[in-house]
Design a protein around this motif. Structure first.
Motif, PDB file in Angstrom:
ATOM      1  N   SER A 122       0.797  -1.282   0.111  1.00 34.94           N
ATOM      2  CA  SER A 122      -0.042   0.119   0.133  1.00 34.94           C
ATOM      3  C   SER A 122       0.924   1.256  -0.202  1.00 34.94           C
ATOM      4  O   SER A 122       1.916   1.274   0.736  1.00 34.94           O
ATOM      5  CB  SER A 122      -0.844  -0.039   1.367  1.00 34.94           C
ATOM      6  OG  SER A 122      -1.703   1.177   1.532  1.00 34.94           O
ATOM      7  N   ARG A 123       0.252   2.220  -0.883  1.00 33.62           N
ATOM      8  CA  ARG A 123       1.151   3.528  -0.743  1.00 33.62           C
ATOM      9  C   ARG A 123       0.384   4.447   0.281  1.00 33.62           C
ATOM     10  O   ARG A 123       0.953   5.839   0.335  1.00 33.62           O
ATOM     11  CB  ARG A 123       0.981   4.422  -2.042  1.00 33.62           C
ATOM     12  CG  ARG A 123       1.806   3.360  -3.083  1.00 33.62           C
ATOM     13  CD  ARG A 123       1.956   4.200  -4.342  1.00 33.62           C
ATOM     14  NE  ARG A 123       0.638   4.137  -5.044  1.00 33.62           N
ATOM     15  CZ  ARG A 123      -0.174   5.226  -5.349  1.00 33.62           C
ATOM     16  NH1 ARG A 123       0.511   6.472  -4.770  1.00 33.62           N
ATOM     17  NH2 ARG A 123      -1.226   5.175  -5.817  1.00 33.62           N
ATOM     18  N   TRP A 124      -0.547   4.006   1.007  1.00 29.49           N
ATOM     19  CA  TRP A 124      -1.369   4.921   1.739  1.00 29.49           C
ATOM     20  C   TRP A 124      -0.306   5.334   3.038  1.00 29.49           C
ATOM     21  O   TRP A 124       0.235   4.496   3.579  1.00 29.49           O
ATOM     22  CB  TRP A 124      -2.506   4.309   2.186  1.00 29.49           C
ATOM     23  CG  TRP A 124      -3.457   5.514   2.889  1.00 29.49           C
ATOM     24  CD1 TRP A 124      -4.274   6.143   2.349  1.00 29.49           C
ATOM     25  CD2 TRP A 124      -3.590   5.656   4.497  1.00 29.49           C
ATOM     26  NE1 TRP A 124      -4.929   7.077   3.257  1.00 29.49           N
ATOM     27  CE2 TRP A 124      -4.498   6.902   4.473  1.00 29.49           C
ATOM     28  CE3 TRP A 124      -2.843   5.548   5.472  1.00 29.49           C
ATOM     29  CZ2 TRP A 124      -4.850   7.458   5.710  1.00 29.49           C
ATOM     30  CZ3 TRP A 124      -3.101   5.710   6.732  1.00 29.49           C
ATOM     31  CH2 TRP A 124      -4.034   6.883   6.723  1.00 29.49           C
ATOM     32  N   GLY A 125      -0.351   6.664   3.348  1.00 28.95           N
ATOM     33  CA  GLY A 125       0.446   7.325   4.265  1.00 28.95           C
ATOM     34  C   GLY A 125       1.859   7.408   4.199  1.00 28.95           C
ATOM     35  O   GLY A 125       2.939   7.807   4.818  1.00 28.95           O
TER      36      GLY A 125
ATOM     37  N   SER B 159       2.179   6.894  -9.917  1.00 26.89           N
ATOM     38  CA  SER B 159       2.218   5.848 -10.672  1.00 26.89           C
ATOM     39  C   SER B 159       3.240   4.707 -10.880  1.00 26.89           C
ATOM     40  O   SER B 159       3.337   3.858 -11.306  1.00 26.89           O
ATOM     41  CB  SER B 159       1.895   6.113 -12.307  1.00 26.89           C
ATOM     42  OG  SER B 159       2.843   6.748 -13.058  1.00 26.89           O
ATOM     43  N   LEU B 160       4.276   5.437 -10.105  1.00 30.01           N
ATOM     44  CA  LEU B 160       5.687   4.868 -10.108  1.00 30.01           C
ATOM     45  C   LEU B 160       6.118   4.361  -8.920  1.00 30.01           C
ATOM     46  O   LEU B 160       6.744   3.364  -8.576  1.00 30.01           O
ATOM     47  CB  LEU B 160       6.760   5.701 -10.637  1.00 30.01           C
ATOM     48  CG  LEU B 160       6.544   6.347 -12.076  1.00 30.01           C
ATOM     49  CD1 LEU B 160       7.416   7.424 -12.435  1.00 30.01           C
ATOM     50  CD2 LEU B 160       6.889   5.151 -13.154  1.00 30.01           C
TER      51      LEU B 160
ATOM     52  N   MET C 171       5.438  -6.289   5.166  1.00 33.23           N
ATOM     53  CA  MET C 171       4.975  -5.096   4.693  1.00 33.23           C
ATOM     54  C   MET C 171       3.994  -5.101   3.680  1.00 33.23           C
ATOM     55  O   MET C 171       2.875  -4.123   3.491  1.00 33.23           O
ATOM     56  CB  MET C 171       6.253  -4.346   3.834  1.00 33.23           C
ATOM     57  CG  MET C 171       7.257  -4.013   4.789  1.00 33.23           C
ATOM     58  SD  MET C 171       8.893  -3.434   3.910  1.00 33.23           S
ATOM     59  CE  MET C 171       8.203  -1.970   2.921  1.00 33.23           C
ATOM     60  N   ALA C 172       3.868  -6.300   2.786  1.00 30.46           N
ATOM     61  CA  ALA C 172       2.926  -6.183   1.584  1.00 30.46           C
ATOM     62  C   ALA C 172       1.307  -6.680   2.268  1.00 30.46           C
ATOM     63  O   ALA C 172       1.290  -7.303   3.096  1.00 30.46           O
ATOM     64  CB  ALA C 172       3.289  -7.245   0.795  1.00 30.46           C
ATOM     65  N   SER C 173       0.302  -5.953   1.420  1.00 25.53           N
ATOM     66  CA  SER C 173      -1.091  -6.255   1.842  1.00 25.53           C
ATOM     67  C   SER C 173      -2.014  -5.433   0.987  1.00 25.53           C
ATOM     68  O   SER C 173      -1.616  -4.369   0.416  1.00 25.53           O
ATOM     69  CB  SER C 173      -1.327  -5.745   3.252  1.00 25.53           C
ATOM     70  OG  SER C 173      -1.134  -4.417   3.528  1.00 25.53           O
ATOM     71  N   VAL C 174      -2.991  -5.625   0.699  1.00 26.20           N
ATOM     72  CA  VAL C 174      -4.016  -5.225   0.147  1.00 26.20           C
ATOM     73  C   VAL C 174      -4.557  -4.019   0.909  1.00 26.20           C
ATOM     74  O   VAL C 174      -4.399  -4.189   2.368  1.00 26.20           O
ATOM     75  CB  VAL C 174      -5.246  -5.813  -0.497  1.00 26.20           C
ATOM     76  CG1 VAL C 174      -6.099  -6.531   0.787  1.00 26.20           C
ATOM     77  CG2 VAL C 174      -6.210  -5.035  -1.468  1.00 26.20           C
TER      78      VAL C 174
ATOM     79  N   THR D 163      -6.393   2.107  -3.788  1.00 26.71           N
ATOM     80  CA  THR D 163      -7.201   1.446  -4.709  1.00 26.71           C
ATOM     81  C   THR D 163      -6.181   1.064  -5.459  1.00 26.71           C
ATOM     82  O   THR D 163      -6.437   0.191  -6.457  1.00 26.71           O
ATOM     83  CB  THR D 163      -8.218   2.405  -5.299  1.00 26.71           C
ATOM     84  OG1 THR D 163      -7.565   3.752  -5.810  1.00 26.71           O
ATOM     85  CG2 THR D 163      -9.157   2.750  -4.397  1.00 26.71           C
ATOM     86  N   THR D 164      -4.641   1.405  -5.718  1.00 23.50           N
ATOM     87  CA  THR D 164      -3.704   0.968  -6.564  1.00 23.50           C
ATOM     88  C   THR D 164      -3.354  -0.459  -6.037  1.00 23.50           C
ATOM     89  O   THR D 164      -2.473  -1.116  -6.532  1.00 23.50           O
ATOM     90  CB  THR D 164      -2.903   1.771  -7.055  1.00 23.50           C
ATOM     91  OG1 THR D 164      -1.999   2.078  -5.726  1.00 23.50           O
ATOM     92  CG2 THR D 164      -3.318   2.948  -7.507  1.00 23.50           C
ATOM     93  N   SER D 165      -3.512  -0.797  -4.791  1.00 22.86           N
ATOM     94  CA  SER D 165      -2.919  -1.948  -4.162  1.00 22.86           C
ATOM     95  C   SER D 165      -3.842  -3.050  -4.368  1.00 22.86           C
ATOM     96  O   SER D 165      -4.991  -2.763  -4.637  1.00 22.86           O
ATOM     97  CB  SER D 165      -3.006  -1.868  -2.463  1.00 22.86           C
ATOM     98  OG  SER D 165      -4.114  -1.798  -1.867  1.00 22.86           O
ATOM     99  N   VAL D 166      -3.098  -4.129  -4.792  1.00 16.13           N
ATOM    100  CA  VAL D 166      -3.719  -5.381  -5.406  1.00 16.13           C
ATOM    101  C   VAL D 166      -4.206  -6.694  -4.263  1.00 16.13           C
ATOM    102  O   VAL D 166      -3.328  -6.984  -3.435  1.00 16.13           O
ATOM    103  CB  VAL D 166      -2.597  -6.101  -6.185  1.00 16.13           C
ATOM    104  CG1 VAL D 166      -3.391  -7.301  -7.219  1.00 16.13           C
ATOM    105  CG2 VAL D 166      -2.478  -4.909  -7.249  1.00 16.13           C
ATOM    106  N   ASP D 167      -5.357  -6.771  -4.655  1.00 16.65           N
ATOM    107  CA  ASP D 167      -5.749  -7.879  -3.730  1.00 16.65           C
ATOM    108  C   ASP D 167      -5.432  -9.402  -3.911  1.00 16.65           C
ATOM    109  O   ASP D 167      -6.194 -10.217  -4.786  1.00 16.65           O
ATOM    110  CB  ASP D 167      -7.287  -7.958  -3.650  1.00 16.65           C
ATOM    111  CG  ASP D 167      -8.062  -8.704  -2.403  1.00 16.65           C
ATOM    112  OD1 ASP D 167      -7.351  -9.357  -1.576  1.00 16.65           O
ATOM    113  OD2 ASP D 167      -9.466  -8.748  -2.544  1.00 16.65           O
TER     114      ASP D 167
END
Length: 494
Positions: free
Chosen positions: A204-207, A214-215, A235-238, A243-247
């Motif tokens: 996630s790029r949130w925060g 886009s990069l 670190m990884a999660s939806v 909304t660009t994080s992948v489930d």
């Protein structure tokens, strides 16, 4: 470096489980190491000793009660780009002076939920714009490595230079970092550490303060491939907030290590043989090819014909997105405010004083390429080139290639204040020549230490993988690491 700070995350995890020491003792060892070294290296811009000890004590209590997270009691450093609740978060910039968010980035929240301990915030190029960690408002980070027989201070790479230097100097067990055009992989190569930029959307790029939305992608810098795998798993999660994080399920990356590469096909792109590339880089690349061949992999020459357009296209797309993202920093709601006679002058004064020269340069470029009359000529065309770069990779991977092996950087670390680099920004941008294609295509890439140059400085190799196939990268990088061995700088600081 005490005995405790020399342990990898995997080793510390096992020793904590065996009750050889407590999380508090491990944290105190790191805090002491930071106290002794940060004056020389400038890796941390803020330390959080009280919070670290509270988190470590809570970890010891959880362990005593039988609750153990994947990173239970492991002390980490956090790049200053990640929001940390109530703690200094300034993206290495003066314009965010005094900013302490009331929220936590998703990536760091995931780490704390798994039991990790925060030691502090790590220095970085301002808003992640730089390849040497010299654009930080807090001054340059010093690479723990020095050329043999020299006392000249070297750059640690950028923008995640504080993360890479802190990991290499044992000032944290591992660190968060971000990569927009090579900002994890290039500093990892310059410091003899391992850094992975995962597939766009894996974290996630949130925060995280945005540079080019886009990069940008978060990832870890660690001492070895196993530690990088352990950190990325946490670190990884939806994330519903990004909304660009992948489930998609997050694999157990550590389990991929030790697997065979027999029968795998490794692509070697002709276009990465650049004019004037130092012989040492070519020799290292050939050595990497030989190691993988010896391990049973098939080596296949490939072509990525649009590679030559990647750097110019990147330096249109990234500044364009930056000029949009950085418009929010205006002195109105938070951070620095420099008064003026009216609101427009206040904006101008705040930005003039708050942003450094490199950030101003990129914002100006970005504003120009998005302006009326130039949007089609520059930005739109760069996006079309980006599509072609992505298609090159899709064609190669569709042709049976499992991973691609390239150099990570065109050279070893250079001196702080290097006049050639200072006089010519394009020369600095060329440090990202092997890494930007990966961001443009949204692919995963890992840098792994593979040898030393003639001056005894670390050099890295890069592996590029298919989307969401980080497991193959970890497995292949582990084979290179086993063949090359691990590299540590001789301690001269603290």
């Amino acid at each position: 470096m005490t005995d405790l700070t020399s342990l990898t995350i995997a080793e510390a995890r096992d020793r904590l489980a065996a009750k050889d020491f407590t999380a508090l003792e491990l944290t105190d060892a790191y805090l002491a190491a930071i106290d002794g070294a940060n004056g020389a290296l400038n890796a941390y811009v803020a330390t959080t000793p009280d919070q670290a000890r509270r988190m470590a004590s809570a970890s010891d209590e959880r362990r005593a009660s039988g609750t153990v997270g994947a990173l239970e009691g492991i002390p980490l450093g956090v790049k200053d780009l990640f929001a940390t609740d109530g703690v200094h978060t300034q993206a290495g910039s003066h314009i965010l002076d005094g900013f302490k968010p009331r929220y936590e980035s998703t990536v760091t929240a995931n780490l704390w939920a798994d039991g990790a301990v925060m030691l502090g915030k790590l220095n970085m190029d301002e808003f992640a714009m730089g390849s040497s960690n010299e654009t930080s408002y807090y001054g340059p980070v010093v690479n723990p490595w020095r050329a043999r027989g020299s006392n000249v201070d070297l750059v640690p790479g950028g923008s995640s230079g504080g993360s890479a230097a802190a990991v290499a100097a044992h000032l944290c067990a591992g660190a968060t970092a971000t990569d927009t055009g090579g900002s994890i992989r290039q500093p990892a190569a310059f410091t003899g550490t391992v850094g992975i930029k995962p597939t766009y959307g894996r974290c996630s790029r949130w925060g995280i303060a945005a540079f080019a939305s886009s990069l940008d992608q978060a990832g870890p810098i660690a001492r070895d491939v196993r530690d990088a795998a352990i950190l990325l798993k946490s670190m990884a999660s939806v994330d519903a907030k990004d909304t660009t994080s992948v489930d998609r399920p997050v694999p157990d990356y550590e389990a991929a290590l030790g697997g065979s590469v027999k029968g795998m096909t490794i692509g070697i792109p002709a276009e990465y043989r650049m004019d004037g590339m130092p012989r040492e880089i070519e020799t290292l690349w050939q050595q990497g090819i030989a190691w993988l061949k010896d391990a049973g992999a098939e080596i296949k020459p490939i072509s990525l014909p649009h590679t030559k357009y990647a750097l110019p296209a990147y330096y249109i797309v990234a500044p364009a997105e930056a000029s949009s993202n950085l418009a929010r920093y205006d002195g109105v709601k938070y951070g620095l405010r420099v008064p003026g006679k009216d609101i427009v002058e206040m904006y101008e004064n705040t930005r003039a004083e708050g942003f450094g020269a490199e950030v101003k340069r990129r914002v100006m470029i970005g504003t120009y390429v998005l302006s009326a009359g130039y949007y089609d000529a520059y930005y739109l065309r760069a996006q079309k080139v980006r599509t072609l770069i992505k298609r090159d990779f899709e064609t190669v991977f569709g042709d049976g290639v499992d991973a691609i092996l390239t150099p990570a950087t065109p050279s070893a670390a250079f001196g702080i204040g290097d006049q050639d680099m200072a006089a010519d920004p394009v020369k600095m941008y060329l440090n990202d020549i092997f890494t930007v294609t990966v961001n443009m295509a949204g692919l995963p890439g890992i840098a792994v230490p593979a040898g030393l140059d003639g001056q005894g400085l670390p050099l890295g190799l890069q592996l590029i993988g298919k989307p969401f196939d980080e497991e193959t990268l970890f497995r292949t990088a582990h084979v290179i690491e086993q063949a090359a061995g691990r590299f540590e700088p001789d301690k001269w600081w603290g």
